[in-house]
Structures are given as structure tokens and as C-alpha cells.
Write a protein that holds these residues in place. Structure first.
Motif, short mmCIF file in Angstrom:
data_model
loop_
_atom_site.label_atom_id
_atom_site.label_comp_id
_atom_site.label_asym_id
_atom_site.label_seq_id
_atom_site.Cartn_x
_atom_site.Cartn_y
_atom_site.Cartn_z
N ASP A 72 -36.47 -4.03 12.28
CA ASP A 72 -35.87 -5.34 12.07
C ASP A 72 -35.06 -5.32 10.78
N ASN A 89 -33.28 -8.64 15.09
CA ASN A 89 -34.39 -7.93 15.71
C ASN A 89 -34.14 -7.84 17.21
N LYS A 90 -35.13 -7.40 17.96
CA LYS A 90 -34.96 -7.21 19.40
C LYS A 90 -34.64 -8.51 20.14
N ASN A 91 -34.96 -9.66 19.53
CA ASN A 91 -34.70 -10.95 20.15
C ASN A 91 -33.29 -11.47 19.87
N ALA A 128 -28.92 -8.63 20.01
CA ALA A 128 -29.36 -7.65 19.02
C ALA A 128 -28.40 -6.48 18.84
#
Length: 156
Positions: A72, A89-91, A128
Motif C-alpha cells: 500500500d 491500495n488494492k481497493n 489501483a
């Protein structure tokens, strides 16, 4: 239906912004009729990457420091009067309040300056898959919307 329209509207806004960034060809500079809106200059330290953000109509500068943890990336934006984090981040990529232990500005001051509704709207600005350069340009573009109208002078 309203949610779909909002998402499509945001997607179109982001697409228009990316088109503007690509047409300028210079990181950290967006042009509007030949006038620079903001500039971002590198300021790297030993432990993290840092940048200085300055709006053309402002004498106040903002410091952006990026830190990475478990994949992140957190871009912390600080001034004398407020601070905010943009997290990748991945979101996706979006704005968050600084965690209480990391905050340098008293929470009472930040709560007065930051627009809570705008913060909610900026929870996810992009997916992302963006570069640091794009993240910095998004921060510079969206940061003014986070400031309550009574405190817009901090950007001037």
C-alpha cells in the motif's frame, strides 16, 4: 440508477482529467489557457519520497510524503494548518483522514478545515492501477475540494 449515473459521471471526469494530463506532457503542471494551476517538484529524502505542491495563486506550499507498507502507498499531504492522506491500495486510490498517532495537526483544527462530504466523495477516486505521477496530479486536482469554503484562503 443514481449510483450508476454517479459512477459514470465520475468516470467521465477522471477520463477528462487524464486527457488533460496527457496533453500537458509535463509532470506536475496543468495548463489552463497558458496559466499554470499547480506545480509539483521532487524533494526526496533518505527514507521516503517527497514532493512540494504549490498552487499558482497561493503563497502556501504543501508537502507530500509517500510511504509504502505491505504494497500500500500512502501519500500524506501536510501544511501548517491541515493534513490528509491519499491511499493507493488494492481497493483503489482515495482520500482518508490521517491516523491519530501519525497526525501532527490537532484534530479540532483539521475537523474545521476538511469538508466531510467531500472526503466521503473522494474515498475512491481511481482504481489501483495508477502511477505515482498520476497519483500526485490527482492529489493536486482534488485537494482544493476537501477544504471548507471558510478556509479556501489556505490555498491562496
Amino acid at each position: 440508477m443514481k449510483t450508476i449515473n454517479r459512477l459514470l459521471g465520475r468516470a467521465m471526469l477522471i477520463l477528462a482529467f487524464f486527457t488533460l494530463i496527457c496533453s500537458t506532457g509535463v509532470m506536475g503542471h496543468a495548463s489552463d489557457s497558458g496559466n499554470d494551476i499547480f506545480s509539483i517538484t521532487a524533494d526526496n529524502s533518505a527514507n521516503s519520497s517527497g514532493w512540494n505542491l504549490k498552487y499558482s495563486a497561493s503563497e502556501n506550499a504543501f508537502k507530500i510524503i509517500m510511504s509504502e507498507n505491505n504494497g500500500d502507498k500512502e501519500f500524506t499531504v501536510r501544511s501548517k494548518f491541515f493534513e490528509i492522506a491519499y491511499v493507493l491500495n488494492k481497493n483503489g486510490f482515495g482520500a482518508r483522514m490521517i491516523r491519530p498517532g501519525k497526525s501532527l495537526v490537532p484534530a479540532q483544527i483539521i475537523e474545521q478545515i476538511i469538508n466531510k462530504d467531500a472526503l466521503k466523495q473522494q474515498k475512491v477516486i481511481s482504481d489501483a492501477s495508477i502511477s505515482n505521477e498520476t497519483a500526485l496530479n490527482l492529489i493536486a486536482s482534488y485537494l482544493p475540494d476537501l477544504i471548507n469554503n471558510n478556509y479556501k484562503h489556505l490555498l491562496q
